[in-house]
Scaffold this motif. Structure first.
Motif, PDB file in Angstrom:
ATOM      1  N   MET A  12       4.979  11.795   5.889  1.00  0.00           N
ATOM      2  CA  MET A  12       4.177  10.589   6.309  1.00  0.00           C
ATOM      3  C   MET A  12       4.219   9.887   7.309  1.00  0.00           C
ATOM      4  SD  MET A  12       1.041   9.590   4.641  1.00  0.00           S
ATOM      5  CE  MET A  12       0.614   9.351   3.351  1.00  0.00           C
ATOM      6  N   ALA A  13       5.136   9.545   7.345  1.00  0.00           N
ATOM      7  CA  ALA A  13       5.936   8.249   7.905  1.00  0.00           C
ATOM      8  C   ALA A  13       5.902   9.035   9.115  1.00  0.00           C
ATOM      9  CB  ALA A  13       7.505   8.023   7.787  1.00  0.00           C
ATOM     10  N   ALA A  14       6.659  10.691   9.076  1.00  0.00           N
ATOM     11  CA  ALA A  14       6.834  11.543  10.556  1.00  0.00           C
ATOM     12  C   ALA A  14       5.640  11.505  11.173  1.00  0.00           C
ATOM     13  CB  ALA A  14       7.393  12.205   9.679  1.00  0.00           C
ATOM     14  N   GLY A  15       4.109  12.038  10.155  1.00  0.00           N
ATOM     15  CA  GLY A  15       2.745  11.999  11.112  1.00  0.00           C
ATOM     16  C   GLY A  15       2.585  11.000  11.315  1.00  0.00           C
ATOM     17  N   TYR A  16       2.795  10.089  10.709  1.00  0.00           N
ATOM     18  CA  TYR A  16       1.385   9.112  10.735  1.00  0.00           C
ATOM     19  C   TYR A  16       1.775   7.957  11.984  1.00  0.00           C
ATOM     20  CZ  TYR A  16      -1.675   5.346   9.905  1.00  0.00           C
ATOM     21  OH  TYR A  16      -2.757   3.892   9.049  1.00  0.00           O
ATOM     22  N   PHE A  17       3.608   7.898  12.031  1.00  0.00           N
ATOM     23  CA  PHE A  17       3.733   6.556  12.859  1.00  0.00           C
ATOM     24  C   PHE A  17       4.578   7.159  14.552  1.00  0.00           C
ATOM     25  CE2 PHE A  17       4.376   4.404   9.142  1.00  0.00           C
ATOM     26  CZ  PHE A  17       3.154   3.431   9.607  1.00  0.00           C
ATOM     27  N   GLY A  18       5.318   9.360  14.389  1.00  0.00           N
ATOM     28  CA  GLY A  18       5.502  10.262  15.119  1.00  0.00           C
ATOM     29  C   GLY A  18       6.952   9.217  15.454  1.00  0.00           C
ATOM     30  N   GLY A  19       7.146   9.519  16.780  1.00  0.00           N
ATOM     31  CA  GLY A  19       8.225   8.899  17.547  1.00  0.00           C
ATOM     32  C   GLY A  19       9.312   9.789  16.981  1.00  0.00           C
TER      33      GLY A  19
END
Lengths: 350, 324
Positions: free
Chosen positions: B128-135
């Protein structure tokens, strides 16, 4: 496309390095060492162990050697020599030997190099009868069997979608896919070795009798073949819905030609791309089958090396497996681009 | 007049119609579709049966699985010996095989289900964190998955467990903790990658845009909008993670590096199917019925999960029906 490929290939290097490092760290986190006296072997003198450690460089620190570097710089050596001393460690020496193509001495096959144990055939045998060759041969044989079983099964099921034939072959495929191959191996050993007494699951040279290959290869092939069948079936169903099939039928092409020229060719695309990872999976996944059927390949060697703490052998085999997987995935990407020109490999961000 | 009765009739009819068709969420729809799938119903019944056996093992087993019967080792099955005390015979040191198979179900199900919660929690949070915030999170996750995918899973388990088996981690709870850690380390990455892909697709949808435009916080958008809409593939993946863990335990047990054997007569997990396979392989010629029953159990439970997983996939994504 070529830029993408180069990036992909270059990225394999840090990946494999990471795999190597992780394996190395885990293996050396063990409390024991390769010369440990196991309860079932003879006792050894601590001085002998110390001498062995020294001979194999196991007395050196694992990753960095600041002491040696300090000594070297105190002795007024040049910076390169100091850096060399700093990395004069077990991991550093392993990497430097690896870059020369030397996988190090085997700790258990006394006096032999790891690469020789893996890739050298027994005396007076052709080169392909090495352990590595044996595993690759078993994997390829199983892959061929999987395709020969799976593709026709899936094709028939797909062409006769939602009929009795389809349901039956889908059921067979799901069962074959669901049962793990090592459990199949147990059933086969039970039926053919214990019950019927046809085969003898003892040590013998597989290269002397071609029939001997059939059982381990079939055991390995069934789950993959079942997956191929499912893949083919869904692919055939997908292709049959396409406009070009309707066009072919509409212009009065005989059904035989529609099937052979249009349906089969197009539905092979996902199957062909599956061959790469499937072959990698068969080769890397065969260790338990090799142990079960006493096939003298690298999988069985891996299991034995684990029990014997043959560090260099375990590291080498892990790298080989990691490279096989990485190459298989790379090949899939490339082949996909060739087979289906609509897919632009590396085009755009994904 | 006629007009009025008709309106009245319609007025009464409409609420009835409304009451007949309850609002159906995606989940209740999917559940109904799953129940129509014969294979997955049989699969669920099978798993429920094994759970029943695992929970009530002490009442179902004819003997204590650790009890040794002196002078009764390597007894064949009842149809060979006629001795109805030992239906599947006894093992090397005279323990009842049937009782051991029954207790083995506990280990397999525990290994299948207990780590799953941790795996899903970690995997979904990171994904979730990777997909939502990217970067950076996203980059690190993707590189990590590349590395984990370069390891054949089972090799990683073998390396990790042989290496740490004799340390204090390996001793915890007879080796269960180490096994769970190894399983979680490899599997959370798959969940994270799947979740990331879902989040990437879902966060572009209009309803997320709408939520953002009315000022919803990131946390609310993630929990209320993205999470429920990303769950379907995770559930399907979970249905394949459980049997993979059961299989891994069986393979490790078969190689002799599964959970540690115990002689405690009150042990909750006295043995596992994988360990029984190893015992049976050693005694292949003497007593085949040590080997065959756990093999059948593993095959059946793997099949059950395969059918459940297939059914779930069809149920949760009706557009995908019929594809593999």
């Amino acid at each position: 496309m070529s830029g993408y490929l180069i990036r992909r290939i270059l990225w394999m290097i840090p990946t494999i390095f990471a795999v190597l490092l992780i394996t190395f760290v885990i293996m050396h986190a063990t409390p024991g060492g390769p010369w440990d006296v196991s309860p079932d072997s003879r006792t050894s003198d601590p001085r002998v162990q110390a001498a062995l450690d020294k001979a194999y460089g196991l007395d050196k620190p694992l990753y960095i050697n600041p002491e040696a570097a300090q000594k070297a710089s105190a002795a007024g050596k040049d910076p390169i020599a100091v850096a060399q001393a700093f990395f004069d460690t077990q991991f550093g020496n392993y990497l430097s030997n690896l870059s020369k193509g030397d996988l190090g001495p085997s700790y258990r096959f006394r006096g032999r190099r790891v690469q020789d144990v893996i890739a050298e055939a027994p005396v007076n045998k052709p080169f392909y009868q090495s352990r590595f060759g044996t595993t690759i041969f078993l994997g390829v044989l199983a892959m061929l069997m999987a395709l020969v079983i799976g593709f026709p099964l899936g094709l028939i099921a797909g062409l006769k979608q939602n009929t009795v034939v389809d349901n039956a072959s889908l059921l067979v495929a799901t069962i074959g896919y669901g049962i793990p191959s090592f459990v199949l191996g147990i059933f086969f050993i039970f039926v053919f070795a214990v019950w019927l007494g046809w085969i003898n699951v003892l040590e013998f040279d597989y290269w002397d009798r071609w029939q001997a290959w059939m059982l381990p290869a079939l055991t390995l092939a069934i789950p993959t073949g079942a997956y191929v069948a499912r893949l083919t079936r869904s692919s055939v169903i997908e292709v049959m819905r396409q406009d070009y099939i309707r066009t072919a039928r509409a212009k009065g092409l005989p059904e035989r030609l529609v099937v052979f020229r249009h349906i089969i060719r197009n539905s092979m695309i996902p199957v062909v791309t599956f061959i790469g990872p499937a072959l990698a999976g068969l080769v890397t996944g065969s260790f338990i089958i090799e142990s079960q059927f006493s096939v003298n390949g690298i999988g069985r060697l891996f299991v034995e090396s684990i029990n014997r703490r043959d560090y260099t052998m375990i590291l080498a085999l892990t790298i080989i497996y990691a490279i096989l997987v990485a190459v298989a995935n790379l090949v899939v990407d490339i082949v996909y681009g060739f087979l289906d020109p609509r897919i632009k490999v590396g085009g755009g961000r994904t | 007049m006629a007009e009025a009765t008709r309106t009245a009739a319609i007025n009464t009819a409409i609420p009835q119609k409304m009451a007949e068709r309850k609002s159906a969420s995606l989940w209740s729809d999917a559940w109904k579709r799953l129940l129509k799938n014969r294979g997955s119903v049989i699969g669920m019944i099978t798993v429920a049966f094994f759970m029943f056996v695992a929970i009530f093992a002490p009442f179902l087993a004819p003997h204590n699985p650790q009890d040794m019967f002196p002078g009764e080792s390597y007894k064949g099955a009842v149809w060979d010996t006629g001795d109805s005390r030992f239906i599947l015979g006894t093992d090397t040191i005279g323990r009842d095989v049937l009782s051991r198979v029954i207790f083995g179900a506990r280990t397999s199900l525990a290994v299948g289900f207990i780590p799953l919660g941790v795996i899903l929690l970690i995997g979904m949070t990171v994904g979730m964190a990777a997909g939502y915030f990217g970067g950076r999170t996203d980059n690190v996750l993707m590189r990590l998955t590349d590395i984990v995918y370069a390891f054949p899973d089972i090799l990683f388990f073998i390396i990790m467990i042989t290496a740490l088996r004799d340390t204090w981690i390996g001793q915890l709870l007879n080796g269960f903790v180490l096994l769970f850690v190894a399983l979680a380390l490899v599997t959370w990455v798959t969940v994270a990658r799947l979740m990331r892909g879902q989040v990437l697709a879902v966060k572009e949808r209009d309803y997320v845009e709408a939520a953002r435009s009315i000022g919803s916080s990131n946390g609310r958008i993630m929990l209320r909008h993205i999470l429920p809409n990303s769950l379907a593939p995770i559930i399907v993946a979970a249905a394949f993670i459980v049997p993979a863990a059961i299989l891994a335990e069986a393979i490790l047990g078969f190689l002799g590096i599964g959970i540690r054997p115990t002689t405690d007569p009150n042990a909750v997990f006295p043995t596992s199917w994988g360990t029984l396979l190893l015992d049976g392989r050693v005694a292949l010629q003497a007593q085949i019925w040590i080997l065959i029953p756990p093999a059948i159990c593993i095959a059946v439970i793997m099949l059950a999960f395969t059918f459940i997983g297939d059914g779930l996939r069809d149920a949760l994504d009706p557009m995908m029906k019929g594809r593999s």
